[in-house]
Design a protein around this motif. Structure first.
Motif, PDB file in Angstrom:
ATOM      1  N   UNK A  24       3.023   6.366   9.840  1.00  0.00           N
ATOM      2  CA  UNK A  24       4.365   5.923   9.489  1.00  0.00           C
ATOM      3  C   UNK A  24       4.482   5.627   8.003  1.00  0.00           C
ATOM      4  N   UNK A  25       3.358   5.568   7.343  1.00  0.00           N
ATOM      5  CA  UNK A  25       3.366   5.204   5.931  1.00  0.00           C
ATOM      6  C   UNK A  25       3.303   6.457   5.076  1.00  0.00           C
ATOM      7  N   UNK A  26       4.387   6.732   4.393  1.00  0.00           N
ATOM      8  CA  UNK A  26       4.438   7.963   3.619  1.00  0.00           C
ATOM      9  C   UNK A  26       4.763   7.655   2.165  1.00  0.00           C
ATOM     10  N   UNK A  27       4.025   6.726   1.577  1.00  0.00           N
ATOM     11  CA  UNK A  27       4.307   6.360   0.196  1.00  0.00           C
ATOM     12  C   UNK A  27       3.585   7.294  -0.752  1.00  0.00           C
ATOM     13  N   UNK A  28       4.302   7.676  -1.771  1.00  0.00           N
ATOM     14  CA  UNK A  28       3.779   8.695  -2.673  1.00  0.00           C
ATOM     15  C   UNK A  28       2.614   8.187  -3.513  1.00  0.00           C
ATOM     16  N   UNK A  29       2.599   6.888  -3.821  1.00  0.00           N
ATOM     17  CA  UNK A  29       1.481   6.423  -4.654  1.00  0.00           C
ATOM     18  C   UNK A  29       0.817   5.183  -4.066  1.00  0.00           C
ATOM     19  N   UNK A  30      -0.457   5.002  -4.384  1.00  0.00           N
ATOM     20  CA  UNK A  30      -1.246   3.913  -3.794  1.00  0.00           C
ATOM     21  C   UNK A  30      -0.681   2.527  -4.077  1.00  0.00           C
ATOM     22  N   UNK A  31      -0.091   2.354  -5.249  1.00  0.00           N
ATOM     23  CA  UNK A  31       0.431   1.026  -5.586  1.00  0.00           C
ATOM     24  C   UNK A  31       1.589   0.651  -4.667  1.00  0.00           C
ATOM     25  N   UNK A  32       2.505   1.587  -4.448  1.00  0.00           N
ATOM     26  CA  UNK A  32       3.620   1.318  -3.539  1.00  0.00           C
ATOM     27  C   UNK A  32       3.120   1.080  -2.117  1.00  0.00           C
ATOM     28  N   UNK A  99      -5.962  -6.813 -14.962  1.00  0.00           N
ATOM     29  CA  UNK A  99      -7.133  -7.383 -15.625  1.00  0.00           C
ATOM     30  C   UNK A  99      -8.435  -6.685 -15.248  1.00  0.00           C
ATOM     31  N   UNK A 100      -8.546  -6.285 -13.971  1.00  0.00           N
ATOM     32  CA  UNK A 100      -9.842  -5.798 -13.505  1.00  0.00           C
ATOM     33  C   UNK A 100      -9.898  -4.303 -13.234  1.00  0.00           C
ATOM     34  N   UNK A 101      -8.755  -3.680 -13.017  1.00  0.00           N
ATOM     35  CA  UNK A 101      -8.786  -2.278 -12.595  1.00  0.00           C
ATOM     36  C   UNK A 101      -7.887  -1.376 -13.432  1.00  0.00           C
ATOM     37  N   UNK A 102      -7.654  -1.743 -14.686  1.00  0.00           N
ATOM     38  CA  UNK A 102      -6.832  -0.933 -15.590  1.00  0.00           C
ATOM     39  C   UNK A 102      -5.469  -0.589 -14.999  1.00  0.00           C
ATOM     40  N   UNK A 106      -7.730  -0.209  -6.723  1.00  0.00           N
ATOM     41  CA  UNK A 106      -9.130   0.136  -6.431  1.00  0.00           C
ATOM     42  C   UNK A 106      -9.253   0.857  -5.085  1.00  0.00           C
ATOM     43  N   UNK A 107     -10.340   1.577  -4.888  1.00  0.00           N
ATOM     44  CA  UNK A 107     -10.431   2.461  -3.729  1.00  0.00           C
ATOM     45  C   UNK A 107     -11.331   1.957  -2.612  1.00  0.00           C
ATOM     46  N   UNK A 108     -12.237   1.039  -2.911  1.00  0.00           N
ATOM     47  CA  UNK A 108     -13.140   0.598  -1.845  1.00  0.00           C
ATOM     48  C   UNK A 108     -12.538  -0.586  -1.086  1.00  0.00           C
ATOM     49  N   UNK A 109     -12.945  -0.719   0.175  1.00  0.00           N
ATOM     50  CA  UNK A 109     -12.447  -1.817   0.991  1.00  0.00           C
ATOM     51  C   UNK A 109     -12.813  -3.169   0.398  1.00  0.00           C
ATOM     52  N   UNK A 125      -6.062   0.022   5.830  1.00  0.00           N
ATOM     53  CA  UNK A 125      -4.899   0.918   5.799  1.00  0.00           C
ATOM     54  C   UNK A 125      -4.800   1.611   4.446  1.00  0.00           C
ATOM     55  N   UNK A 126      -4.928   0.838   3.369  1.00  0.00           N
ATOM     56  CA  UNK A 126      -4.803   1.426   2.028  1.00  0.00           C
ATOM     57  C   UNK A 126      -5.947   2.406   1.763  1.00  0.00           C
ATOM     58  N   UNK A 127      -7.159   2.004   2.127  1.00  0.00           N
ATOM     59  CA  UNK A 127      -8.311   2.877   1.879  1.00  0.00           C
ATOM     60  C   UNK A 127      -8.170   4.200   2.627  1.00  0.00           C
ATOM     61  N   UNK A 128      -7.673   4.124   3.858  1.00  0.00           N
ATOM     62  CA  UNK A 128      -7.600   5.346   4.658  1.00  0.00           C
ATOM     63  C   UNK A 128      -6.388   6.206   4.320  1.00  0.00           C
ATOM     64  N   UNK A 129      -5.229   5.568   4.125  1.00  0.00           N
ATOM     65  CA  UNK A 129      -4.019   6.354   3.876  1.00  0.00           C
ATOM     66  C   UNK A 129      -3.953   6.849   2.424  1.00  0.00           C
TER      67      UNK A 129
END
Length: 220
Positions: A24-32, A99-102, A106-109, A125-129
Motif C-alpha cells: 500500500x506504500x507507494x512513496x517515490x522517495x525514502x524520506x517521504x 547531522x549523522x547521515x548527510x 539510512x538503510x540498515x534496520x 517497513x522502510x528497510x524493505x520497501x
DNA sequence: AACTCGGGGCA
DNA sequence: TGCCCAGAGTT
C-alpha cells in the motif's frame, strides 16, 4: 505449531481471499516513506494518506521540518492521533538525518531504529520497501494472526514472532506475506470478531476450532 | 510488563 | 457517545 508446508498452505488460502493484498506504500522517495510510516503509528494508513499530500508539498527535505516551529508542524498533522509526539519525533529525526547521515535516510534496520519515532516495525517497513532489504514487519495484525493460526507460539514476543516467520517462510515471499497477513488480520481475522465460521483456514487453525466449539456450547 | 499519547471509526 | 484501534517510548 504449524509446519513450513502448513504455513505455505495457509498463505495460499489468504492470497485467494485477498488478491488485492499488495504493497500500500507507494512513496517515490525514502524520506517521504519514512515520514509516512512514522506518522502511521497507532492509526490507519487511510488517515495518514489524508495529510501526506499537503505535507509533502510543504516539506521536501529534513531541513524543512527542522526549521518549522513545533506548533506549526503539529497543526499540519493535527487530524491524525498523537500529533504532539509525532511532530516532536519528526523534528528530532530530521535533525539526526542532517547531522549523522548527510540528510539521507539510512538503510540498515539498526540505523533506522536509532531515529526518534522509529521502532522495529517502522524500521522493517522502510528497510524493505525503500531499500529492498528482505524483512517481515510485525504489527499487531501480523502478530495476532500468527499466534491464532499457530505459525508461532502464543508467548512469543514481537522479535520471536518475526524470527519464526522468517524461519518458516522463504525470503522471496516475505514482502508478500507481510501484506497478506495484514489484510487477513484487518478484514477477516479481526481482533474482536474473527470470522471463523466462514474461514477457509478453520481446519488448520487451533484457535478457530476452539472458538467454534465454545460457540456451539453456548447455543446448545 | 504496563502505561501514555489523542485522534478517527464505528457500535 | 463512549469504546476500540494502532506503535513507540518511558518508567
Amino acid at each position: 505449531m504449524l509446519t513450513k508446508t502448513q504455513v505455505q498452505e495457509a498463505l495460499l488460502h489468504i492470497g485467494d481471499m485477498f488478491p488485492e493484498a499488495e504493497c500500500e506504500l507507494t512513496h517515490s522517495n525514502p524520506f517521504e516513506l519514512l515520514i509516512a510510516v512514522v506518522l502511521s503509528a497507532q492509526c490507519t494508513d487511510a488517515l495518514v494518506n489524508k495529510v501526506t499530500p499537503g505535507l509533502f508539498e510543504k516539506y521536501i527535505k529534513p531541513e524543512d521540518y527542522v526549521e518549522v516551529s513545533q506548533e506549526e508542524l503539529e497543526q499540519d498533522i493535527r487530524s491524525i492521533g498523537l500529533y504532539r509526539n509525532k511532530a516532536k519525533n519528526i523534528k528530532k529525526l530530521s535533525q539526526s538525518l542532517i547531522e549523522q547521515y548527510n540528510g539521507e535516510v539510512p538503510q540498515t534496520r539498526e540505523e533506522l531504529m536509532s531515529l526518534a519515532g522509529v521502532g522495529r516495525k517502522t524500521a522493517n517497513v522502510v528497510a524493505s520497501v525503500a531499500f529492498h532489504t528482505p524483512a517481515i514487519a510485525v504489527d499487531t495484525h501480523v502478530e495476532r494472526v500468527s499466534k491464532r493460526l499457530g505459525i508461532c507460539r502464543w508467548k512469543d514476543n514481537v522479535r520471536e514472532v518475526e524470527e519464526t516467520l522468517m524461519k518458516k517462510i522463504p525470503k522471496e515471499q516475505w514482502a508478500q506475506t507481510h501484506h497478506r497477513l495484514i489484510f487477513f488480520g484487518r478484514y477477516h481475522c479481526k481482533a474482536k470478531s474473527p470470522q471463523c465460521h466462514i474461514c477457509p483456514l478453520l481446519d488448520m487453525c487451533r484457535e478457530g476450532q476452539k472458538r467454534m466449539k465454545k460457540q456451539e456450547a453456548r447455543h446448545g
